[in-house]
Write a protein that holds these residues in place. Structure first.
Motif, PDB file in Angstrom:
ATOM      1  N   UNK A 413      -1.862  -2.665   2.476  1.00 48.62           N
ATOM      2  CA  UNK A 413      -0.629  -2.584   1.715  1.00 48.62           C
ATOM      3  C   UNK A 413      -0.491  -1.218   1.058  1.00 48.62           C
ATOM      4  N   UNK A 414      -1.586  -0.668   0.573  1.00 47.71           N
ATOM      5  CA  UNK A 414      -1.564   0.675  -0.017  1.00 47.71           C
ATOM      6  C   UNK A 414      -1.096   1.698   1.016  1.00 47.71           C
ATOM      7  N   UNK A 415      -1.561   1.558   2.248  1.00 40.94           N
ATOM      8  CA  UNK A 415      -1.126   2.461   3.323  1.00 40.94           C
ATOM      9  C   UNK A 415       0.356   2.250   3.630  1.00 40.94           C
ATOM     10  N   UNK A 416       0.776   0.970   3.613  1.00 41.37           N
ATOM     11  CA  UNK A 416       2.171   0.680   3.931  1.00 41.37           C
ATOM     12  C   UNK A 416       3.115   1.265   2.880  1.00 41.37           C
ATOM     13  N   UNK A 417       2.758   1.130   1.630  1.00 43.20           N
ATOM     14  CA  UNK A 417       3.620   1.616   0.551  1.00 43.20           C
ATOM     15  C   UNK A 417       3.871   3.119   0.672  1.00 43.20           C
ATOM     16  N   UNK A 418       2.910   3.838   1.251  1.00 39.75           N
ATOM     17  CA  UNK A 418       3.097   5.280   1.450  1.00 39.75           C
ATOM     18  C   UNK A 418       4.267   5.565   2.388  1.00 39.75           C
ATOM     19  N   UNK A 419       4.579   4.569   3.246  1.00 44.78           N
ATOM     20  CA  UNK A 419       5.687   4.749   4.189  1.00 44.78           C
ATOM     21  C   UNK A 419       7.043   4.504   3.540  1.00 44.78           C
ATOM     22  N   UNK A 420       7.041   3.827   2.398  1.00 41.33           N
ATOM     23  CA  UNK A 420       8.305   3.495   1.742  1.00 41.33           C
ATOM     24  C   UNK A 420       8.881   4.747   1.096  1.00 41.33           C
ATOM     25  N   UNK A 421      10.090   5.163   1.491  1.00 37.58           N
ATOM     26  CA  UNK A 421      10.685   6.374   0.908  1.00 37.58           C
ATOM     27  C   UNK A 421      10.722   6.294  -0.618  1.00 37.58           C
ATOM     28  N   UNK A 422      10.401   7.403  -1.250  1.00 33.78           N
ATOM     29  CA  UNK A 422      10.314   7.412  -2.710  1.00 33.78           C
ATOM     30  C   UNK A 422      11.642   7.059  -3.368  1.00 33.78           C
ATOM     31  N   UNK A 423      12.756   7.361  -2.680  1.00 34.77           N
ATOM     32  CA  UNK A 423      14.058   7.151  -3.327  1.00 34.77           C
ATOM     33  C   UNK A 423      14.498   5.700  -3.355  1.00 34.77           C
ATOM     34  N   UNK A 424      13.725   4.798  -2.741  1.00 34.08           N
ATOM     35  CA  UNK A 424      14.100   3.392  -2.842  1.00 34.08           C
ATOM     36  C   UNK A 424      13.014   2.568  -3.536  1.00 34.08           C
ATOM     37  N   UNK A 425      11.971   3.217  -3.971  1.00 31.76           N
ATOM     38  CA  UNK A 425      10.956   2.486  -4.728  1.00 31.76           C
ATOM     39  C   UNK A 425      11.465   2.224  -6.142  1.00 31.76           C
ATOM     40  N   UNK A 426      11.145   1.074  -6.655  1.00 35.40           N
ATOM     41  CA  UNK A 426      11.494   0.717  -8.025  1.00 35.40           C
ATOM     42  C   UNK A 426      10.196   0.578  -8.800  1.00 35.40           C
ATOM     43  N   UNK A 427      10.093   1.294  -9.891  1.00 39.31           N
ATOM     44  CA  UNK A 427       8.848   1.305 -10.646  1.00 39.31           C
ATOM     45  C   UNK A 427       8.724   0.047 -11.503  1.00 39.31           C
ATOM     46  N   UNK A 428       8.726  -1.109 -10.817  1.00 38.26           N
ATOM     47  CA  UNK A 428       8.628  -2.393 -11.493  1.00 38.26           C
ATOM     48  C   UNK A 428       7.605  -3.265 -10.775  1.00 38.26           C
ATOM     49  N   UNK A 429       6.925  -4.077 -11.537  1.00 35.10           N
ATOM     50  CA  UNK A 429       5.957  -5.005 -10.951  1.00 35.10           C
ATOM     51  C   UNK A 429       6.621  -5.900  -9.913  1.00 35.10           C
ATOM     52  N   UNK A 430       7.850  -6.356 -10.225  1.00 31.64           N
ATOM     53  CA  UNK A 430       8.560  -7.284  -9.344  1.00 31.64           C
ATOM     54  C   UNK A 430       8.775  -6.686  -7.953  1.00 31.64           C
ATOM     55  N   UNK A 431       9.052  -5.400  -7.882  1.00 30.96           N
ATOM     56  CA  UNK A 431       9.286  -4.749  -6.590  1.00 30.96           C
ATOM     57  C   UNK A 431       8.048  -4.864  -5.710  1.00 30.96           C
ATOM     58  N   UNK A 432       6.906  -4.523  -6.231  1.00 30.93           N
ATOM     59  CA  UNK A 432       5.669  -4.542  -5.444  1.00 30.93           C
ATOM     60  C   UNK A 432       5.225  -5.977  -5.155  1.00 30.93           C
ATOM     61  N   UNK A 433       5.510  -6.862  -6.080  1.00 29.51           N
ATOM     62  CA  UNK A 433       5.219  -8.276  -5.842  1.00 29.51           C
ATOM     63  C   UNK A 433       6.014  -8.782  -4.644  1.00 29.51           C
ATOM     64  N   UNK A 434       7.271  -8.378  -4.556  1.00 27.02           N
ATOM     65  CA  UNK A 434       8.104  -8.819  -3.440  1.00 27.02           C
ATOM     66  C   UNK A 434       7.650  -8.199  -2.125  1.00 27.02           C
ATOM     67  N   UNK A 435       7.199  -6.938  -2.154  1.00 27.49           N
ATOM     68  CA  UNK A 435       6.671  -6.330  -0.934  1.00 27.49           C
ATOM     69  C   UNK A 435       5.452  -7.127  -0.452  1.00 27.49           C
ATOM     70  N   UNK A 436       4.577  -7.468  -1.382  1.00 24.36           N
ATOM     71  CA  UNK A 436       3.397  -8.276  -1.065  1.00 24.36           C
ATOM     72  C   UNK A 436       3.817  -9.606  -0.437  1.00 24.36           C
TER      73      UNK A 436
END
Length: 527
Positions: A413-436
């Motif tokens: 998942x850490x490797x995958x998140x690197x692929x997510x463009x920075x301009x659509x990342x949300x600096x919230x726990x909920x965002x990463x929880x949903x990706x998981x």
């Protein structure tokens, strides 16, 4: 065993001894028995709207012989033959305003010719009124059925120079039905389509038009209920169960998980998608039939222009939706009001009762077919992964899930998140929880999220091969703190009582670093 209809929309051809028809005539009776009805009804594509129109046509044509074995055929309905004007806008040219006008003129002239009438009015609105009055004068009050009313609008939504002209023309055409002289000659009016635009857009003049889209009386007008599945499809499901080498209840539950879940009203009634169900039971394969028959290109286009929307859609399940949005969906905000668009087009559904205090609902994906397909589309987009590479990348997650290796999963998942463009990342726990969560869904699991316990809400419950994982997420924290919260709140206790697997408590954190986002974890196996 009767053949399951796939794509059949003509009632008179479908109603035969060899083809299945799920009897919806009791619901229809409740709307036609009074006469003088004026109804608007929207539902997603491939749910049975056109078949409903065809059924109404047969009823008002007085063809009682077609209904002798159906509910309405045994009722007190008076089989009066009435003149019918029926428009299907998918069959009327509308590539531009001129084509639409000409197509409507032709449709009116053809209908008049069928009964030996000649229309002399030159303007479209006047000609429509002339046809209604002439038919009523000759045969009695008219029934008007309009299918796919919004087709010209939706097909031209990306051409601003044309869309407003078409809207004005359609509003003028539908406005014919408002006049007193015409209204008295109309016995019944039924308008249906996918989109429910604000009345200001198309139907502002039709203040007597009753919207039954979210009406409990129409909750099961299209789509199949659980009771209908058990009444009509038992043999087909048994064949599918035998093919899968499962018992009947197992296969029945799988079909419910994949294709049920659409809820359109305050009633808790949910319905299945008939198109997917018929395809599945005919081809004996669980597939995304409805989704792949019309992938939401509109959504992908919109995300390309507004990347932050991808992050919002990831967090959309369980979110709140204001009821007022249902009545404020306009052409100029077609894409911007994308949550309403997703709800109307069947990619979201009501997931709770109406909240009188908040005046709205929670929304979620209706079933596994839509959840999986939407997740795959969004994940491919946000990760920039081609479909060819997606399976290869996903194989890592799948193997980690099968092995119950949470550490390996977090590394991938850490490797995958690197692929997510920075301009659509949300600096919230909920965002990463949903990706998981979405990764789990895509690659073989269906974890529960925000699970209520006596002490609060558990972030995620994941059933592994040998273990049950009780997971708490934190953002920019430590996995020890997340794990401590699970221990203090004792989230695992309801599962310890009935446990069939060992329970593992897992604190997972998503921490911002100079190199991106570190996915850290700490686990504790209960004795």
């Amino acid at each position: 065993m009767k053949k399951l209809p796939i794509g059949e929309q003509t009632f008179s051809e479908l109603i035969n001894p060899h083809t299945l028809y799920v009897d919806k005539t009791e619901y229809i009776y409740n709307f036609v028995k009074r006469g003088r009805g004026r109804y608007f009804f929207s539902r997603p594509r491939r749910f049975g709207k056109s078949l409903t129109c065809s059924t109404l046509d047969a009823i008002f044509s007085g063809r009682k012989e077609l209904f002798q074995d159906l509910w309405i055929g045994q009722s007190d309905y008076e089989w009066v033959t009435r003149p019918i004007i029926r428009f299907d806008f998918s069959r009327i040219s509308h590539k531009n305003t001129d084509a639409l006008i000409q197509g409507l003129h032709s449709a009116l002239d053809d209908r008049a010719k069928a009964d030996g009438l000649v229309l002399v009015k030159q303007q479209l609105k006047e000609k429509f009124a002339e046809l209604i009055n002439a038919l009523a004068s000759k045969f009695g009050p008219v029934v008007i059925i309009i299918d796919e009313y919004d087709k010209p609008i939706v097909d031209l939504i990306d051409t601003p120079d044309q869309i407003e002209l078409v809207r004005v023309e359609l509003r003028n055409f539908y406005g014919t039905l408002k006049g007193d002289i015409v209204d008295r000659d109309v016995h019944f009016l039924f308008i249906t389509g996918v989109s429910k635009f604000s009345k200001v857009a198309l139907f502002s003049d039709l203040n007597n038009l009753e919207d039954i889209t979210n009406d409990k009386r129409a909750a099961a007008l299209v789509g199949y209920t659980d009771q209908e599945i058990d009444r009509y499809l038992t043999e087909h499901i048994q064949v599918f169960a035998d093919d899968r080498q499962e018992n009947y209840p197992q296969t029945r539950q799988i079909l419910k998980t994949w294709y049920n879940g659409y809820r359109f009203t305050d009633s808790n009634l949910k319905v299945y998608n008939p198109f997917s169900l018929h395809n599945c039971l005919t081809k004996l394969n669980l597939r995304n039939y409805w989704f792949t028959s019309g992938t939401p290109i509109f959504l992908i286009k919109f995300i390309e222009k507004n990347p932050l929307i991808a992050a919002d859609i990831e967090m959309i399940e369980g979110s709140f939706f204001a009821e007022s949005n249902l009545d404020s969906f306009t052409l100029d905000l077609y894409y911007q009001n994308y949550r309403t668009l997703l709800l109307q087009t069947g990619y979201l559904t009501f997931a709770s009762d109406y909240d009188e205090n908040k005046r709205g609902y929670k929304v979620a994906y209706p079933n596994e077919e839509v959840r999986y397909s939407m997740t795959e589309q969004i994940m491919q987009f946000i990760g920039g992964i081609t479909p060819e590479n997606f399976g290869e990348f996903g194989d890592r997650f799948r193997k980690a899930l099968i092995a119950d290796d949470l550490g390996l999963f977090c590394k991938h998942m850490q490797d995958f998140i690197k692929l997510v463009p920075h301009n659509i990342r949300v600096d919230l726990e909920k965002f990463y929880q949903q990706v998981f969560f979405m990764i789990c869904v895509l690659f073989g699991q269906r974890p529960a999220t925000e699970v209520a316990t006596e002490e609060g809400f558990m972030d995620l419950l994941l059933e592994g091969t040998r273990y049950t994982f009780v997971v708490e997420f934190k953002r920019n924290s430590t996995p020890e703190i997340a794990l401590k919260q699970i221990e203090e709140k004792r989230y695992w206790e309801p599962y310890e009582i009935l446990k069939t697997k060992k329970i593992i408590l897992a604190g997972v954190t998503f921490n911002k670093t100079a190199d991106g986002t570190a996915v850290l974890y700490k686990i504790k196996e209960l004795p």
